[in-house]
Design a protein around this motif. Structure first.
Motif, PDB file in Angstrom:
ATOM      1  N   VAL A  64      -9.679   4.567  -5.331  1.00  0.00           N
ATOM      2  CA  VAL A  64      -9.723   3.138  -5.606  1.00  0.00           C
ATOM      3  C   VAL A  64      -8.390   2.538  -5.176  1.00  0.00           C
ATOM      4  O   VAL A  64      -7.331   3.136  -5.385  1.00  0.00           O
ATOM      5  N   VAL A  65      -8.440   1.370  -4.527  1.00  0.00           N
ATOM      6  CA  VAL A  65      -7.230   0.713  -4.035  1.00  0.00           C
ATOM      7  C   VAL A  65      -7.277  -0.767  -4.377  1.00  0.00           C
ATOM      8  O   VAL A  65      -8.352  -1.365  -4.415  1.00  0.00           O
ATOM      9  N   PRO A  66      -6.118  -1.393  -4.615  1.00  0.00           N
ATOM     10  CA  PRO A  66      -6.058  -2.849  -4.659  1.00  0.00           C
ATOM     11  C   PRO A  66      -6.186  -3.400  -3.239  1.00  0.00           C
ATOM     12  O   PRO A  66      -6.126  -2.657  -2.265  1.00  0.00           O
ATOM     13  N   GLN A  67      -6.331  -4.711  -3.127  1.00  0.00           N
ATOM     14  CA  GLN A  67      -6.525  -5.344  -1.825  1.00  0.00           C
ATOM     15  C   GLN A  67      -5.183  -5.787  -1.251  1.00  0.00           C
ATOM     16  O   GLN A  67      -4.551  -6.706  -1.751  1.00  0.00           O
ATOM     17  N   SER A  68      -4.736  -5.112  -0.186  1.00  0.00           N
ATOM     18  CA  SER A  68      -3.476  -5.464   0.463  1.00  0.00           C
ATOM     19  C   SER A  68      -3.366  -4.707   1.778  1.00  0.00           C
ATOM     20  O   SER A  68      -3.949  -3.628   1.946  1.00  0.00           O
ATOM     21  N   ILE A  69      -2.589  -5.248   2.704  1.00  0.00           N
ATOM     22  CA  ILE A  69      -2.350  -4.605   3.996  1.00  0.00           C
ATOM     23  C   ILE A  69      -1.703  -3.235   3.819  1.00  0.00           C
ATOM     24  O   ILE A  69      -1.857  -2.347   4.660  1.00  0.00           O
ATOM     25  N   GLN A  70      -0.993  -3.025   2.713  1.00  0.00           N
ATOM     26  CA  GLN A  70      -0.335  -1.741   2.484  1.00  0.00           C
ATOM     27  C   GLN A  70      -1.315  -0.579   2.483  1.00  0.00           C
ATOM     28  O   GLN A  70      -0.945   0.556   2.779  1.00  0.00           O
TER      29      GLN A  70
END
Length: 363
Positions: A64-70
């Motif tokens: 699971v990931v947050p939403q960001s270019i990273q």
């Protein structure tokens, strides 16, 4: 280092079709609802995590990931088959709300939380976790102020934030914690901080004139500058006086629960190897990162997306830097971002240091 593109574009619009992704925004009402969403997205019948066997002898692993270019390397690694080559059937769920992502991880519906090191570390109070491999070194955030302030302040001067109204993201997120710590550390007590739903919400607050500035990250920084909305006051990875922890901060890490780490070491080994292999190749040739970013942000001009990827490319690294850990921990404790000190070798899976060392950081 190879470079790709440059130019103009529009605002962020994350799209992750093709990755077996569940996208969710806002604070979700129940773990049952989360499990239902993730069960569909990740191909699970029972919603459970645990690195179980998938079809064809592959081992399923859910992230699971947050939403960001990273986090674009996660998607690029899936596209490039880096996890598949390790025998992993990897899937990823994406959340605009950081707290919801952490809730899903703690519930056991996913195996891996890819997130800000400070936020992931804070979860250690709820359940023991391990950071097994890094993704991004150095603070990924910038302070952007509205355009009409540019002639009135000096670039890099943190005191320019005095008395301003500043947009941040959801309470307790990495951006929110960083902004409040930055203000506290520099003795700024009269700035007003306004929470918003993610980086897109902070960007909207600036574009609509509701705030004087924002803490943000790419691609929002480049978009704000190119679209004439604002200017960059400082890059927190390169502001040693105002934010001394920024340069070596192990900003984004892959975290698993300690029980998962102990019970599924072969799966974790494969995960770490896949991440390291991908980052080695992406440093040599960023084209897969650009392609994944363009796929994720179809509404943004392709040249601008390439420009953004090239900006952040030198910061991608699997190495979780001990030199950056202790100063960051001191600051997080001082500012109240964490309640208890967590030592580097307590939470970081140092068994993988030799594996990380296959990667040579770019200059």
């Amino acid at each position: 280092m190879p470079r790709l593109g440059g130019g103009h574009g529009r605002s962020w619009a994350m799209k992750t079709s093709g990755y077996r992704v569940a996208r969710t925004s806002g604070v979700l009402a129940s773990i049952a609802g989360l499990a239902m969403v993730l069960g569909v997205a990740c191909g699970s019948d029972d919603g459970s995590g645990g690195g179980g066997e998938s079809s064809g002898g592959m081992t399923a692993i859910k992230m699971v990931v947050p939403q960001s270019i990273q986090y674009i390397p996660v998607f690029a690694a899936i596209d490039g088959g880096y996890f598949e080559k390790q025998g992993l059937d990897a899937s990823v769920s994406e959340f605009t709300d950081v707290q919801a992502a952490r809730t899903v991880f703690l519930s056991g519906d996913v195996d891996v939380l890819v997130g800000a090191s400070i936020g992931n570390t804070a979860l250690n109070d709820n359940v023991p976790i391990k950071h097994v491999v890094g993704l991004y070194t150095g603070d990924a955030q910038q302070i952007v102020l509205k355009k009409d302030l540019e002639s009135k302040v000096e670039a890099g001067d943190v005191n320019a934030l005095k008395g301003l109204t500043l947009a941040t993201t959801t309470p307790g997120s990495g951006a929110d914690t960083t902004l409040r710590a930055l203000l506290s550390q520099n003795g700024i007590t009269d700035a007003k901080v306004i929470n918003n739903n993610g980086l897109a919400g902070a960007y909207s607050a600036l574009s609509e004139g509701r705030v004087d500035g924002m803490i943000t990250a790419e691609p929002f920084t480049t978009n704000a500058i190119e679209d004439g909305l604002g200017f960059q006051l400082m890059d927190l990875a390169d502001a040693p006086d105002a934010w001394p922890v920024g340069q070596k901060l192990p900003s984004v890490v892959f975290s698993v629960k300690e029980d998962f780490y102990n019970d599924n070491r072969e799966t974790v080994d494969k995960l770490v190897a896949g991440v390291v292999d991908a980052l080695i190749d992406f440093q040599k040739d960023p084209a897969p990162l650009v392609a994944a970013a363009q796929k994720a942000m179809p509404d943004q001009d392709k040249d601008r997306t390439a420009e953004v990827v090239n900006k952040v490319l030198p910061r991608y690294s699997p190495i979780i830097n001990e030199d950056g850990w202790d100063p960051a921990m001191d600051l997080w404790l001082e500012t109240g971002a964490l309640e208890n000190r967590v030592e580097y070798d307590q939470i970081v899976a140092t068994d993988y240091e030799k594996e990380w060392a296959r990667f040579t950081p770019s200059s």
